[in-house]
Scaffold this motif. Structure first.
Motif, PDB file in Angstrom:
ATOM      1  N   THR A  40      48.070  46.116  28.503  1.00  0.00           N
ATOM      2  CA  THR A  40      48.804  46.017  29.760  1.00  0.00           C
ATOM      3  C   THR A  40      48.903  44.557  30.144  1.00  0.00           C
ATOM      4  O   THR A  40      47.943  43.823  30.046  1.00  0.00           O
ATOM      5  CB  THR A  40      48.048  46.780  30.868  1.00  0.00           C
ATOM      6  N   ASP A  41      50.056  44.117  30.591  1.00  0.00           N
ATOM      7  CA  ASP A  41      50.228  42.754  31.064  1.00  0.00           C
ATOM      8  C   ASP A  41      49.317  42.542  32.277  1.00  0.00           C
ATOM      9  O   ASP A  41      49.267  43.377  33.167  1.00  0.00           O
ATOM     10  CB  ASP A  41      51.692  42.542  31.444  1.00  0.00           C
ATOM     11  N   THR A  42      48.601  41.417  32.335  1.00  0.00           N
ATOM     12  CA  THR A  42      47.641  41.210  33.425  1.00  0.00           C
ATOM     13  C   THR A  42      48.311  41.126  34.784  1.00  0.00           C
ATOM     14  O   THR A  42      47.668  41.328  35.797  1.00  0.00           O
ATOM     15  CB  THR A  42      46.778  39.954  33.186  1.00  0.00           C
ATOM     16  N   ASP A  43      49.603  40.814  34.850  1.00  0.00           N
ATOM     17  CA  ASP A  43      50.294  40.802  36.137  1.00  0.00           C
ATOM     18  C   ASP A  43      50.420  42.201  36.717  1.00  0.00           C
ATOM     19  O   ASP A  43      50.689  42.366  37.896  1.00  0.00           O
ATOM     20  CB  ASP A  43      51.692  40.190  36.008  1.00  0.00           C
ATOM     21  N   THR A  44      50.254  43.225  35.905  1.00  0.00           N
ATOM     22  CA  THR A  44      50.369  44.595  36.394  1.00  0.00           C
ATOM     23  C   THR A  44      49.005  45.214  36.648  1.00  0.00           C
ATOM     24  O   THR A  44      48.907  46.392  36.914  1.00  0.00           O
ATOM     25  CB  THR A  44      51.157  45.477  35.405  1.00  0.00           C
ATOM     26  N   LEU A  45      47.959  44.408  36.573  1.00  0.00           N
ATOM     27  CA  LEU A  45      46.609  44.909  36.823  1.00  0.00           C
ATOM     28  C   LEU A  45      46.208  44.638  38.260  1.00  0.00           C
ATOM     29  O   LEU A  45      46.676  43.707  38.892  1.00  0.00           O
ATOM     30  CB  LEU A  45      45.601  44.238  35.890  1.00  0.00           C
ATOM     31  N   ARG A  46      45.319  45.475  38.756  1.00  0.00           N
ATOM     32  CA  ARG A  46      44.760  45.273  40.087  1.00  0.00           C
ATOM     33  C   ARG A  46      43.258  45.521  40.006  1.00  0.00           C
ATOM     34  O   ARG A  46      42.770  46.207  39.116  1.00  0.00           O
ATOM     35  CB  ARG A  46      45.407  46.197  41.110  1.00  0.00           C
ATOM     36  N   VAL A  47      42.536  44.955  40.947  1.00  0.00           N
ATOM     37  CA  VAL A  47      41.088  45.125  41.016  1.00  0.00           C
ATOM     38  C   VAL A  47      40.798  46.292  41.947  1.00  0.00           C
ATOM     39  O   VAL A  47      41.368  46.410  43.025  1.00  0.00           O
ATOM     40  CB  VAL A  47      40.410  43.851  41.556  1.00  0.00           C
ATOM     41  N   ASP A  48      39.913  47.166  41.521  1.00  0.00           N
ATOM     42  CA  ASP A  48      39.471  48.293  42.337  1.00  0.00           C
ATOM     43  C   ASP A  48      37.982  48.098  42.607  1.00  0.00           C
ATOM     44  O   ASP A  48      37.224  47.767  41.693  1.00  0.00           O
ATOM     45  CB  ASP A  48      39.712  49.605  41.593  1.00  0.00           C
ATOM     46  N   VAL A  49      37.582  48.259  43.854  1.00  0.00           N
ATOM     47  CA  VAL A  49      36.192  48.051  44.255  1.00  0.00           C
ATOM     48  C   VAL A  49      35.619  49.361  44.777  1.00  0.00           C
ATOM     49  O   VAL A  49      36.199  49.998  45.642  1.00  0.00           O
ATOM     50  CB  VAL A  49      36.096  46.968  45.359  1.00  0.00           C
ATOM     51  N   LEU A  50      34.484  49.749  44.248  1.00  0.00           N
ATOM     52  CA  LEU A  50      33.753  50.929  44.711  1.00  0.00           C
ATOM     53  C   LEU A  50      32.570  50.417  45.532  1.00  0.00           C
ATOM     54  O   LEU A  50      31.466  50.232  45.024  1.00  0.00           O
ATOM     55  CB  LEU A  50      33.291  51.775  43.518  1.00  0.00           C
ATOM     56  N   GLN A  51      32.816  50.162  46.813  1.00  0.00           N
ATOM     57  CA  GLN A  51      31.797  49.537  47.658  1.00  0.00           C
ATOM     58  C   GLN A  51      30.522  50.366  47.768  1.00  0.00           C
ATOM     59  O   GLN A  51      29.438  49.806  47.899  1.00  0.00           O
ATOM     60  CB  GLN A  51      32.364  49.238  49.043  1.00  0.00           C
ATOM     61  N   ASP A  52      30.640  51.683  47.697  1.00  0.00           N
ATOM     62  CA  ASP A  52      29.449  52.534  47.771  1.00  0.00           C
ATOM     63  C   ASP A  52      28.520  52.323  46.577  1.00  0.00           C
ATOM     64  O   ASP A  52      27.326  52.607  46.658  1.00  0.00           O
ATOM     65  CB  ASP A  52      29.832  54.006  47.863  1.00  0.00           C
ATOM     66  N   ASP A  53      29.068  51.814  45.466  1.00  0.00           N
ATOM     67  CA  ASP A  53      28.270  51.587  44.262  1.00  0.00           C
ATOM     68  C   ASP A  53      27.719  50.166  44.175  1.00  0.00           C
ATOM     69  O   ASP A  53      26.862  49.887  43.348  1.00  0.00           O
ATOM     70  CB  ASP A  53      29.106  51.868  43.012  1.00  0.00           C
ATOM     71  N   ALA A 105      30.677  48.578  39.950  1.00  0.00           N
ATOM     72  CA  ALA A 105      31.462  48.779  41.178  1.00  0.00           C
ATOM     73  C   ALA A 105      32.850  48.150  41.112  1.00  0.00           C
ATOM     74  O   ALA A 105      33.651  48.355  42.002  1.00  0.00           O
ATOM     75  CB  ALA A 105      30.704  48.225  42.377  1.00  0.00           C
ATOM     76  N   LEU A 106      33.126  47.393  40.059  1.00  0.00           N
ATOM     77  CA  LEU A 106      34.416  46.731  39.902  1.00  0.00           C
ATOM     78  C   LEU A 106      35.151  47.301  38.701  1.00  0.00           C
ATOM     79  O   LEU A 106      34.550  47.531  37.657  1.00  0.00           O
ATOM     80  CB  LEU A 106      34.225  45.232  39.692  1.00  0.00           C
ATOM     81  N   ARG A 107      36.452  47.499  38.875  1.00  0.00           N
ATOM     82  CA  ARG A 107      37.272  47.999  37.775  1.00  0.00           C
ATOM     83  C   ARG A 107      38.618  47.292  37.794  1.00  0.00           C
ATOM     84  O   ARG A 107      39.107  46.919  38.850  1.00  0.00           O
ATOM     85  CB  ARG A 107      37.519  49.500  37.906  1.00  0.00           C
ATOM     86  N   LEU A 108      39.190  47.129  36.613  1.00  0.00           N
ATOM     87  CA  LEU A 108      40.564  46.670  36.489  1.00  0.00           C
ATOM     88  C   LEU A 108      41.404  47.889  36.158  1.00  0.00           C
ATOM     89  O   LEU A 108      41.123  48.595  35.199  1.00  0.00           O
ATOM     90  CB  LEU A 108      40.703  45.625  35.379  1.00  0.00           C
ATOM     91  N   LEU A 109      42.417  48.140  36.960  1.00  0.00           N
ATOM     92  CA  LEU A 109      43.274  49.304  36.786  1.00  0.00           C
ATOM     93  C   LEU A 109      44.723  48.857  36.706  1.00  0.00           C
ATOM     94  O   LEU A 109      45.090  47.815  37.232  1.00  0.00           O
ATOM     95  CB  LEU A 109      43.106  50.271  37.955  1.00  0.00           C
ATOM     96  N   ALA A 110      45.546  49.690  36.099  1.00  0.00           N
ATOM     97  CA  ALA A 110      46.981  49.426  36.077  1.00  0.00           C
ATOM     98  C   ALA A 110      47.516  49.549  37.483  1.00  0.00           C
ATOM     99  O   ALA A 110      47.173  50.482  38.214  1.00  0.00           O
ATOM    100  CB  ALA A 110      47.680  50.400  35.144  1.00  0.00           C
ATOM    101  N   ARG A 111      48.337  48.607  37.872  1.00  0.00           N
ATOM    102  CA  ARG A 111      48.971  48.665  39.198  1.00  0.00           C
ATOM    103  C   ARG A 111      50.103  49.670  39.121  1.00  0.00           C
ATOM    104  O   ARG A 111      50.907  49.641  38.217  1.00  0.00           O
ATOM    105  CB  ARG A 111      49.505  47.306  39.582  1.00  0.00           C
TER     106      ARG A 111
END
Length: 119
Positions: A40-53, A105-111
């Motif tokens: 996946t092109d990195t411009d289409t990635l977003r950071v997801d944060v699981l604050q509870d974790d 707690a951090l993930r890179l996901l497709a936007r």
């Protein structure tokens, strides 16, 4: 249940485990998501944060201070969701933060495009 806090102020609830989707070392036009799926092109990635974790280790802030901060309790705060507009070194820092997070707690996901809602 896990609570995800997004940069737009919304909260998403889910049952995710908070594990990382992977974060290869490349920051060019492709990204290894660790699943064998297409790059996946990195411009289409977003950071997801699981604050509870989040356990407050602070590795994310040390790796990518332009993207992550911590609140008064040491819990991760996302300063920006997308990777677009970040330079190569900053993108590498985000990928390193995902890799180093001891709680996952951090993930890179497709936007994805926003889902239209009925009024």
């Amino acid at each position: 249940m896990t609570e995800n806090h997004l940069t737009d102020g919304s909260t998403r609830h889910g049952t995710g485990t908070g594990t990382s989707t992977g974060s290869g070392t490349s920051t060019g036009s492709s990204h290894d998501n660790g699943s064998g799926a297409a790059d996946t092109d990195t411009d289409t990635l977003r950071v997801d944060v699981l604050q509870d974790d989040c356990v407050g280790a602070g590795q994310c802030v040390l790796s990518a201070p332009e993207v992550f901060d911590q609140d008064d309790d040491g819990i991760v705060v996302l300063l920006r969701e997308g990777l677009d507009g970040l330079g190569r070194a900053d993108r590498e820092g985000v990928e390193e933060a995902v890799r180093l997070c001891p709680s996952g707690a951090l993930r890179l996901l497709a936007r994805t495009a926003p889902v239209a809602t009925a009024d």
